[in-house]
Scaffold this active site. Structure first.
Site, short mmCIF file in Angstrom:
data_model
loop_
_atom_site.label_atom_id
_atom_site.label_comp_id
_atom_site.label_asym_id
_atom_site.label_seq_id
_atom_site.Cartn_x
_atom_site.Cartn_y
_atom_site.Cartn_z
N TYR A 163 0.83 -1.18 -0.13
CA TYR A 163 -0.01 -0.03 -0.06
C TYR A 163 0.96 1.11 -0.09
CZ TYR A 163 -3.55 3.32 1.73
OH TYR A 163 -4.49 4.11 1.89
N LYS A 167 0.98 4.28 -2.82
CA LYS A 167 0.94 5.72 -2.53
C LYS A 167 1.83 6.67 -2.64
CE LYS A 167 -3.62 5.03 -1.41
NZ LYS A 167 -4.54 5.89 -2.27
P1 NAD Z 1 -13.68 3.29 1.38
O1 NAD Z 1 -13.34 1.84 1.14
O2 NAD Z 1 -14.72 3.93 2.13
O3 NAD Z 1 -13.81 3.80 -0.57
C1 NAD Z 1 -13.03 3.57 -1.37
C2 NAD Z 1 -13.99 3.12 -2.46
O4 NAD Z 1 -13.04 2.88 -3.75
C3 NAD Z 1 -14.77 2.03 -2.29
O5 NAD Z 1 -16.08 2.60 -2.50
C4 NAD Z 1 -14.48 1.01 -3.40
O6 NAD Z 1 -15.42 0.13 -3.70
C5 NAD Z 1 -13.81 1.96 -4.28
N1 NAD Z 1 -12.97 1.24 -5.12
C6 NAD Z 1 -11.94 0.18 -4.75
N2 NAD Z 1 -11.44 -0.44 -6.14
C7 NAD Z 1 -12.27 0.15 -7.09
C8 NAD Z 1 -11.97 0.21 -8.44
N3 NAD Z 1 -11.12 -0.64 -9.07
N4 NAD Z 1 -12.85 1.02 -9.24
C9 NAD Z 1 -13.72 1.81 -8.66
N5 NAD Z 1 -13.91 1.77 -7.57
C10 NAD Z 1 -13.08 1.07 -6.73
O7 NAD Z 1 -12.35 4.07 1.60
P2 NAD Z 1 -11.75 5.47 1.78
O8 NAD Z 1 -11.13 5.35 3.44
O9 NAD Z 1 -12.77 6.35 1.65
O10 NAD Z 1 -10.47 5.57 0.95
C11 NAD Z 1 -10.48 6.54 -0.09
C12 NAD Z 1 -9.30 6.85 -0.58
O11 NAD Z 1 -8.52 7.39 0.48
C13 NAD Z 1 -8.31 5.72 -0.88
O12 NAD Z 1 -7.50 5.78 -2.01
C14 NAD Z 1 -7.48 5.32 0.38
O13 NAD Z 1 -6.36 4.32 0.08
C15 NAD Z 1 -7.23 6.89 0.83
N6 NAD Z 1 -6.75 6.71 2.20
C16 NAD Z 1 -7.68 6.61 3.10
C17 NAD Z 1 -7.38 6.76 4.47
C18 NAD Z 1 -8.14 6.17 5.63
O14 NAD Z 1 -7.94 6.35 6.86
N7 NAD Z 1 -9.42 6.03 5.39
C19 NAD Z 1 -6.03 6.98 4.76
C20 NAD Z 1 -5.25 7.50 3.85
C21 NAD Z 1 -5.52 7.31 2.32
#
Ligand code: NAD
Length: 264
Positions: A163, A167
């Protein structure tokens, strides 16, 4: 938004991974800021996307387009962007937010794991950036491209090494793309959240460290100097800033929003 000030139509934003979590919060926030909104997620979440679209129309009276697809596939990403431009009249803000996490140590990571994570977290961002920029350059009035990195894209950790690699890739691509498309008036930035309460973090299990759903977020509460994890709205505020007129001189950056869990 400065870059769309020369056009008559309402500016348009496309957000991937918007069925829930951070992507949904970004979609609602940008709608409240005046954008017409296209939302994407994987096809199996189309019903959830329809609910988000209805909420946007009911609360903010903005136009919506629902464009589900797997954003790690080139053809569907091209179609998603073409359909957004066709239905909403153009594309001004691209938010490449979709992502997944894996918590295996490197020694237990298979090449198939690597490929899956890199496809969804890095290749999809490349595809969304590329085809969004192509559309924006064609429109000729600039634009805003924004991608999801992470605190894990600024500091490697053995909790989720692949991961982290994905990133870090977003950060590098963001800097390169900012340089390539700056002459077209397109800014390219990324956001780097720390721990945020979403379905992704509930499913984040780390053997020996965070073995049960919710344990990961307890780590985040302890790690933050503010004593809490982030909300999706915290991240949406940062993205709304990057999409705003006021951020016209910000490009090539990966902005941290992590409650002080880590200083750049
Ligand atoms: P989440 O799981 O709630 O939402 C992510 C969404 O991406 C999901 O609905 C999923 O179905 C969709 N997705 C996954 N693969 C896909 C694909 N191939 N095509 C289309 N959609 C797809 O997660 P989140 O926490 O809201 O994360 C959103 C972004 O923020 C991500 O990139 C994640 O890595 C990043 N992020 C999150 C956090 C955290 O703590 N939540 C921290 C750092 C970065």
């Amino acid at each position: 938004m400065a870059s769309t000030s020369t056009q008559d139509r309402t500016p348009t934003a496309l957000i991937t991974g918007a069925a829930h979590g951070i992507g949904k919060a970004i979609a609602l926030r940008l709608a409240s800021d005046g954008f017409n909104i296209a939302i994407n997620d994987i096809p199996s979440k189309e019903e959830l996307l329809n609910e988000v679209a209805k909420e946007i129309r009911d609360r903010y009276g903005k136009k919506t387009a629902v464009v589900p697809c797997d954003v790690s596939e080139e053809g569907p990403v091209k179609e998603m962007i073409a359909k957004t431009a066709e239905v909403l009249g153009g594309l001004d803000v691209m938010v490449a937010n979709a992502g997944i996490c894996i918590t295996k140590p490197i020694l237990q990571t298979e090449v198939s794991d690597w490929n899956k994570i890199m496809d969804v977290n890095a290749k999809s961002v490349f595809l969304c950036y590329k085809y969004a920029a192509e559309q924006m350059i064609k429109q000729g009035v600039g634009g805003r491209i924004i991608g999801a990195s992470s605190v894990a894209g600024k500091r490697g950790t053995c909790a989720f090494p692949i991961y982290c690699a994905s990133k870090f890739a977003v950060r590098g691509l963001t800097q390169a793309a900012a340089e390539e498309w700056g002459p077209h008036g397109i800014t390219v930035n990324a956001y780097a959240p720390g721990y945020v309460e979403t379905p992704l973090t509930y499913s984040c299990l780390i053997p020996g460290v965070a073995p049960n759903p919710g344990d990961f977020l307890k780590l985040g509460t302890t790690a933050s100097v503010l004593g809490r994890v982030g909300t999706p709205d915290d991240i949406a505020s940062m993205v709304a800033y990057l999409a705003s007129k006021g951020a016209g001189f910000v490009t090539g950056q990966t902005l941290s929003i992590n409650g002080g869990t880590f200083y750049d």
